[in-house]
Design a protein around this motif. Structure first.
Motif, PDB file in Angstrom:
ATOM      1  N   GLN A 225     -22.724   4.597  -0.133  1.00 19.76           N
ATOM      2  CA  GLN A 225     -23.893   3.929   1.003  1.00 19.76           C
ATOM      3  C   GLN A 225     -25.516   3.977   0.866  1.00 19.76           C
ATOM      4  O   GLN A 225     -26.187   3.170   1.329  1.00 19.76           O
ATOM      5  CB  GLN A 225     -23.229   4.067   2.169  1.00 19.76           C
ATOM      6  CG  GLN A 225     -22.306   4.103   3.285  1.00 19.76           C
ATOM      7  CD  GLN A 225     -21.518   4.734   4.686  1.00 19.76           C
ATOM      8  OE1 GLN A 225     -21.958   5.470   4.390  1.00 19.76           O
ATOM      9  NE2 GLN A 225     -21.113   3.556   4.840  1.00 19.76           N
ATOM     10  N   THR A 226     -25.715   5.555   0.723  1.00 18.16           N
ATOM     11  CA  THR A 226     -26.697   6.010   0.176  1.00 18.16           C
ATOM     12  C   THR A 226     -27.896   4.783  -0.491  1.00 18.16           C
ATOM     13  O   THR A 226     -28.544   4.459  -0.477  1.00 18.16           O
ATOM     14  CB  THR A 226     -27.240   6.825   0.408  1.00 18.16           C
ATOM     15  OG1 THR A 226     -27.236   7.819   1.616  1.00 18.16           O
ATOM     16  CG2 THR A 226     -28.954   7.917   0.199  1.00 18.16           C
ATOM     17  N   ILE A 227     -26.845   4.662  -1.891  1.00 16.40           N
ATOM     18  CA  ILE A 227     -27.215   3.971  -3.007  1.00 16.40           C
ATOM     19  C   ILE A 227     -27.441   2.487  -2.902  1.00 16.40           C
ATOM     20  O   ILE A 227     -28.399   1.657  -3.629  1.00 16.40           O
ATOM     21  CB  ILE A 227     -26.156   4.156  -4.293  1.00 16.40           C
ATOM     22  CG1 ILE A 227     -26.107   5.909  -5.189  1.00 16.40           C
ATOM     23  CG2 ILE A 227     -26.336   3.061  -5.406  1.00 16.40           C
ATOM     24  CD1 ILE A 227     -25.375   5.920  -6.224  1.00 16.40           C
ATOM     25  N   ASP A 228     -26.672   2.010  -1.995  1.00 14.39           N
ATOM     26  CA  ASP A 228     -26.434   0.131  -1.766  1.00 14.39           C
ATOM     27  C   ASP A 228     -27.883   0.258  -1.546  1.00 14.39           C
ATOM     28  O   ASP A 228     -28.896  -0.946  -1.247  1.00 14.39           O
ATOM     29  CB  ASP A 228     -25.397   0.388  -0.596  1.00 14.39           C
ATOM     30  CG  ASP A 228     -25.458  -1.138  -0.295  1.00 14.39           C
ATOM     31  OD1 ASP A 228     -25.421  -2.106  -1.030  1.00 14.39           O
ATOM     32  OD2 ASP A 228     -25.785  -1.359   0.640  1.00 14.39           O
ATOM     33  N   ALA A 229     -28.146   1.184   0.314  1.00 18.64           N
ATOM     34  CA  ALA A 229     -29.180   1.396   1.148  1.00 18.64           C
ATOM     35  C   ALA A 229     -30.998   1.577  -0.051  1.00 18.64           C
ATOM     36  O   ALA A 229     -31.977   0.467  -0.427  1.00 18.64           O
ATOM     37  CB  ALA A 229     -29.941   2.387   1.739  1.00 18.64           C
ATOM     38  N   GLN A 230     -30.507   1.777  -0.839  1.00 18.94           N
ATOM     39  CA  GLN A 230     -31.509   1.960  -1.942  1.00 18.94           C
ATOM     40  C   GLN A 230     -31.998   1.648  -2.750  1.00 18.94           C
ATOM     41  O   GLN A 230     -32.808   0.784  -3.362  1.00 18.94           O
ATOM     42  CB  GLN A 230     -32.093   3.602  -3.106  1.00 18.94           C
ATOM     43  CG  GLN A 230     -32.240   4.742  -1.765  1.00 18.94           C
ATOM     44  CD  GLN A 230     -31.057   5.992  -3.009  1.00 18.94           C
ATOM     45  OE1 GLN A 230     -30.500   5.874  -3.791  1.00 18.94           O
ATOM     46  NE2 GLN A 230     -32.154   7.116  -2.649  1.00 18.94           N
TER      47      GLN A 230
ATOM     48  N   ALA B 218     -36.878   7.987  -0.690  1.00 20.29           N
ATOM     49  CA  ALA B 218     -35.849   7.708   0.628  1.00 20.29           C
ATOM     50  C   ALA B 218     -34.810   7.797   0.003  1.00 20.29           C
ATOM     51  O   ALA B 218     -34.226   8.161  -1.663  1.00 20.29           O
ATOM     52  CB  ALA B 218     -35.853   6.275   0.548  1.00 20.29           C
ATOM     53  N   GLY B 219     -33.572   8.505   1.491  1.00 19.90           N
ATOM     54  CA  GLY B 219     -32.306   8.438   0.887  1.00 19.90           C
ATOM     55  C   GLY B 219     -31.681  10.101   1.540  1.00 19.90           C
ATOM     56  O   GLY B 219     -30.800  10.172   1.610  1.00 19.90           O
TER      57      GLY B 219
ATOM     58  N   ILE C  27     -36.566   2.150   6.691  1.00 20.95           N
ATOM     59  CA  ILE C  27     -38.049   2.123   5.390  1.00 20.95           C
ATOM     60  C   ILE C  27     -37.566   0.711   5.263  1.00 20.95           C
ATOM     61  O   ILE C  27     -39.139  -0.092   5.226  1.00 20.95           O
ATOM     62  CB  ILE C  27     -37.375   3.409   4.826  1.00 20.95           C
ATOM     63  CG1 ILE C  27     -37.841   4.351   4.730  1.00 20.95           C
ATOM     64  CG2 ILE C  27     -38.623   2.072   3.580  1.00 20.95           C
ATOM     65  CD1 ILE C  27     -37.828   5.330   4.303  1.00 20.95           C
ATOM     66  N   LEU C  28     -36.896  -0.346   4.961  1.00 23.66           N
ATOM     67  CA  LEU C  28     -37.127  -1.793   4.433  1.00 23.66           C
ATOM     68  C   LEU C  28     -37.184  -1.983   5.876  1.00 23.66           C
ATOM     69  O   LEU C  28     -37.877  -2.982   6.126  1.00 23.66           O
ATOM     70  CB  LEU C  28     -35.117  -2.161   3.916  1.00 23.66           C
ATOM     71  CG  LEU C  28     -35.556  -3.267   3.908  1.00 23.66           C
ATOM     72  CD1 LEU C  28     -36.339  -3.725   2.307  1.00 23.66           C
ATOM     73  CD2 LEU C  28     -33.647  -3.610   3.276  1.00 23.66           C
ATOM     74  N   TYR C  29     -36.437  -1.750   7.113  1.00 20.69           N
ATOM     75  CA  TYR C  29     -37.295  -2.872   8.238  1.00 20.69           C
ATOM     76  C   TYR C  29     -38.748  -2.439   8.349  1.00 20.69           C
ATOM     77  O   TYR C  29     -39.446  -3.736   8.476  1.00 20.69           O
ATOM     78  CB  TYR C  29     -36.449  -2.230   9.268  1.00 20.69           C
ATOM     79  CG  TYR C  29     -36.438  -2.776  10.994  1.00 20.69           C
ATOM     80  CD1 TYR C  29     -36.517  -4.702  11.459  1.00 20.69           C
ATOM     81  CD2 TYR C  29     -37.916  -2.207  11.540  1.00 20.69           C
ATOM     82  CE1 TYR C  29     -37.325  -5.238  12.360  1.00 20.69           C
ATOM     83  CE2 TYR C  29     -38.124  -2.485  12.890  1.00 20.69           C
ATOM     84  CZ  TYR C  29     -38.168  -3.770  12.282  1.00 20.69           C
ATOM     85  OH  TYR C  29     -38.467  -4.870  14.031  1.00 20.69           O
ATOM     86  N   LEU C  30     -39.304  -1.365   8.561  1.00 19.89           N
ATOM     87  CA  LEU C  30     -40.803  -1.323   8.023  1.00 19.89           C
ATOM     88  C   LEU C  30     -41.790  -1.816   7.329  1.00 19.89           C
ATOM     89  O   LEU C  30     -42.054  -2.689   7.754  1.00 19.89           O
ATOM     90  CB  LEU C  30     -40.466   0.498   8.419  1.00 19.89           C
ATOM     91  CG  LEU C  30     -40.222   1.237   9.164  1.00 19.89           C
ATOM     92  CD1 LEU C  30     -40.735   1.980   9.166  1.00 19.89           C
ATOM     93  CD2 LEU C  30     -41.180   1.408  10.768  1.00 19.89           C
TER      94      LEU C  30
END
Length: 86
Positions: free
Chosen positions: A48-53, A35-36, A15-18
């Motif tokens: 890892q999920t929290i970091d990506a969020q 997201a997540g 999602i970040l890439y998009l």
């Protein structure tokens, strides 16, 4: 008018890439993020999920500092596995 930046089954990183590759005009008053769940279902750890969020939220706040941001919580899912004996 609403603009949607999504891809079914996308992880927070996808999602970040998009989000970074999309032209979003005009600047939105409100941004709603969910997201997540796909990260967790794909095997990512909670950390890892929290970091990506956090990275996704940071990018949104940086790009749209005056927009309201609503981050929807990861919703519960019912996982059915006939191999499980309850």
């Amino acid at each position: 008018d609403a603009q949607v930046v999504c891809q079914k089954g996308a992880t927070a990183r996808e999602i970040l890439y998009l989000f970074n590759s999309e032209s979003i005009n005009p600047i939105p008053e409100t941004v709603v993020v969910q997201a997540g769940i796909n990260d967790l279902l794909g095997g990512s750890t909670t950390a890892q999920t929290i970091d990506a969020q956090e990275k996704l939220l940071s990018a949104i706040y940086k790009r749209f500092p005056d927009s309201r941001v609503f981050f929807l919580p990861i919703h519960p899912i019912i996982y059915r596995d006939d191999r499980l004996k309850l």
